[in-house]
Design a protein around this motif. Structure first.
Motif, PDB file in Angstrom:
ATOM      1  N   UNK A   1       0.862  -1.105  -0.102  1.00  0.00           N
ATOM      2  CA  UNK A   1      -0.310   0.330   0.139  1.00  0.00           C
ATOM      3  C   UNK A   1       0.877   1.176  -0.059  1.00  0.00           C
ATOM      4  N   UNK A   2       0.311   2.317  -0.636  1.00  0.00           N
ATOM      5  CA  UNK A   2       1.192   3.434  -0.567  1.00  0.00           C
ATOM      6  C   UNK A   2       0.908   4.585   0.584  1.00  0.00           C
ATOM      7  N   UNK A   3       2.008   4.918   1.672  1.00  0.00           N
ATOM      8  CA  UNK A   3       1.659   4.892   2.812  1.00  0.00           C
ATOM      9  C   UNK A   3       0.765   5.653   3.160  1.00  0.00           C
ATOM     10  N   UNK A   4       0.874   7.111   2.267  1.00  0.00           N
ATOM     11  CA  UNK A   4      -0.240   8.393   2.454  1.00  0.00           C
ATOM     12  C   UNK A   4      -1.547   7.590   2.756  1.00  0.00           C
ATOM     13  N   UNK A   5      -2.025   6.661   1.371  1.00  0.00           N
ATOM     14  CA  UNK A   5      -3.211   6.383   1.277  1.00  0.00           C
ATOM     15  C   UNK A   5      -4.039   5.492   2.509  1.00  0.00           C
ATOM     16  N   UNK A   6      -2.561   4.762   2.812  1.00  0.00           N
ATOM     17  CA  UNK A   6      -3.425   4.030   4.159  1.00  0.00           C
ATOM     18  C   UNK A   6      -3.832   4.238   5.699  1.00  0.00           C
TER      19      UNK A   6
ATOM     20  N   UNK B   1      -4.656   7.656   5.975  1.00  0.00           N
ATOM     21  CA  UNK B   1      -5.927   8.177   5.358  1.00  0.00           C
ATOM     22  C   UNK B   1      -7.107   7.223   5.656  1.00  0.00           C
ATOM     23  N   UNK B   2      -6.765   5.924   5.103  1.00  0.00           N
ATOM     24  CA  UNK B   2      -7.812   4.908   5.384  1.00  0.00           C
ATOM     25  C   UNK B   2      -7.887   4.621   6.654  1.00  0.00           C
ATOM     26  N   UNK B   3      -6.678   4.011   7.470  1.00  0.00           N
ATOM     27  CA  UNK B   3      -6.431   4.022   8.895  1.00  0.00           C
ATOM     28  C   UNK B   3      -8.143   4.934   9.306  1.00  0.00           C
ATOM     29  N   UNK B   4      -6.927   6.277   9.633  1.00  0.00           N
ATOM     30  CA  UNK B   4      -8.077   7.020  10.493  1.00  0.00           C
ATOM     31  C   UNK B   4      -9.254   7.445  10.373  1.00  0.00           C
ATOM     32  N   UNK B   5      -9.810   7.291   8.574  1.00  0.00           N
ATOM     33  CA  UNK B   5     -11.464   7.104   8.371  1.00  0.00           C
ATOM     34  C   UNK B   5     -12.361   5.730   9.080  1.00  0.00           C
ATOM     35  N   UNK B   6     -11.637   4.550   9.178  1.00  0.00           N
ATOM     36  CA  UNK B   6     -11.635   4.203  10.039  1.00  0.00           C
ATOM     37  C   UNK B   6     -12.156   3.830  11.574  1.00  0.00           C
ATOM     38  N   UNK B   7     -11.078   3.956  11.849  1.00  0.00           N
ATOM     39  CA  UNK B   7     -11.004   5.053  13.461  1.00  0.00           C
ATOM     40  C   UNK B   7     -12.203   5.424  13.321  1.00  0.00           C
ATOM     41  N   UNK B   8     -12.494   6.185  13.145  1.00  0.00           N
ATOM     42  CA  UNK B   8     -13.603   7.076  13.003  1.00  0.00           C
ATOM     43  C   UNK B   8     -14.956   7.053  13.235  1.00  0.00           C
ATOM     44  N   UNK B   9     -15.003   6.034  11.850  1.00  0.00           N
ATOM     45  CA  UNK B   9     -16.162   5.806  11.796  1.00  0.00           C
ATOM     46  C   UNK B   9     -16.437   4.595  13.210  1.00  0.00           C
TER      47      UNK B   9
END
Length: 374
Positions: free
Chosen positions: A147-152, A154-162
């Motif tokens: 994975x691209x570290x930047x995209x990963x 952002x995706x992790x932050x989105x899951x944590x917030x959700x």
């Protein structure tokens, strides 16, 4: 007349040459200062020597060229941190320290380190040791999962917030998604996406994050519509609650009963009791295909713990140790280039000034005189 004029000009530049000779003595002194700075930087080479013993003999020009190349690579990575965070002054010094600490330890491109530090700080606000630890984990996660570290990040932050988790749950989230990807073969980006989409229903089902990741991973793996499956599971949860059972307990028992039933009619009747007439066939298919085996999901968090670090360390080989040593050399090279630039820049400015004067004089001569001099 041109010859006489030229002779006069030449006398003038002979005087200029005398000044250049004086400047050369100053240049020699400056080179002495460079030597002292190189000795200071050189002590850092001992740390690299513990990982790799190298005996290098090369012209100083080659060292300078390599140092400038290293400086550019390090500078670009640090510029990324500035761009992502807007940090300056002492704040940027702190980020640079973290950048160097990570760059010395991990066998990855220095640009990836800059990306991770900048994005982790932006998304989670971490600094210092907390920033370094989280950045290391994110880099490892991105490396092992392609994975691209930047995209990963952002995706992790989105899951944590959700899922209404805390920033400190990042390690658990990365481990859970990695373990699910390994169990199912589904990409971590798809798992993150499905968790975010299904978060409201998953939370209502009282599943923890690791269980939710496994459920969504299995549904993706089997090609089952996760939205429908979660809807029917919510219906089953209501029925099971009346029986005093959690969704996890009830589905483990129900799955076991369905598998032990001898006829398809009995299986369909059991499924209808909990998932309704419309959902019975759909969920029975999901159970038969192994997408809802809650017996495997029960200890998902414990089985996922340490998945990122263990997997990353399992991939390391001699070439990775070489990469780590090269990163150390690049960081030292950047220090050498900085020392060279700080000391020699004033001398280069004076040299350019002298050369420009000579160039202007030559351009003003007639073509014939230029040819004669050449």
């Amino acid at each position: 007349r041109e010859i006489i004029e030229t002779e006069s000009k030449l006398k003038h530049y002979q005087e200029q040459l005398k000044e250049v000779n004086k400047e050369s003595n100053v240049f020699a002194q400056k080179m002495g200062e460079v030597s002292k700075k190189l000795k200071e930087v050189g002590s850092k080479v001992q740390d690299v020597g513990k990982q790799m013993s190298l005996k290098v003999t090369a012209p100083i020009a080659a060292v300078g060229t390599a140092s400038i190349a290293a400086f550019k690579e390090v500078d670009e990575a640090l510029d990324t941190i500035v761009t992502k965070t807007g940090a300056t002054g002492d704040a940027m010094k702190g980020f640079e320290k973290s950048f160097r600490n990570i760059g010395k330890k991990l066998p990855v491109e220095l640009q990836a380190v800059g990306d991770a530090i900048g994005e982790i700080n932006t998304q989670f606000g971490f600094t210092g040791e907390k920033l370094e630890k989280a950045s290391e984990q994110m880099i490892k996660f991105a490396q092992i999962n392609g994975q691209d570290v930047t995209a990963a990040t952002i995706a992790a932050k989105g899951a944590i917030e959700a899922f209404e988790l805390a920033a400190d749950d990042l390690d658990m989230v990365l481990d859970s998604v990695t373990k699910t990807a390994q169990n199912t073969g589904v990409g971590t980006d798809k798992i993150f996406d499905s968790i975010v989409r299904g978060a409201p229903q998953l939370k209502d089902l009282n599943l923890d994050f690791a269980q939710a990741a496994e459920v969504m991973g299995r549904l993706e793996q089997k090609g089952i519509d996760s939205s429908k499956a979660l809807g029917y599971m919510s219906r089953a949860q209501v029925t099971l609650a009346k029986e005093g059972k959690t969704l996890e307990e009830g589905l483990v028992e129900l799955t076991d009963k369905i598998r032990k039933s001898k006829s398809e009619t009995d299986k369909l009747a059991l499924a209808s009791e909990y998932f309704g007439t419309r959902g019975a066939t759909f969920m029975l298919d999901a159970i038969n295909r192994g997408a809802l085996d809650f017996g495997d999901f029960a200890n998902a968090a414990d089985s996922a713990k340490g998945a990122v670090t263990d997997t990353f360390e399992g991939t390391l080989d001699p070439i990775d140790k070489f990469q780590t040593a090269m990163n150390n050399i690049k960081l030292i090279g950047a220090d050498i280039a900085t020392a060279l630039q700080e000391t020699l820049a004033p001398m280069m400015e004076k040299l350019v000034e002298k050369l420009q004067g000579l160039t202007d004089w030559f351009k003003n001569l007639s073509p014939e005189m230029q040819e004669t001099i050449i």
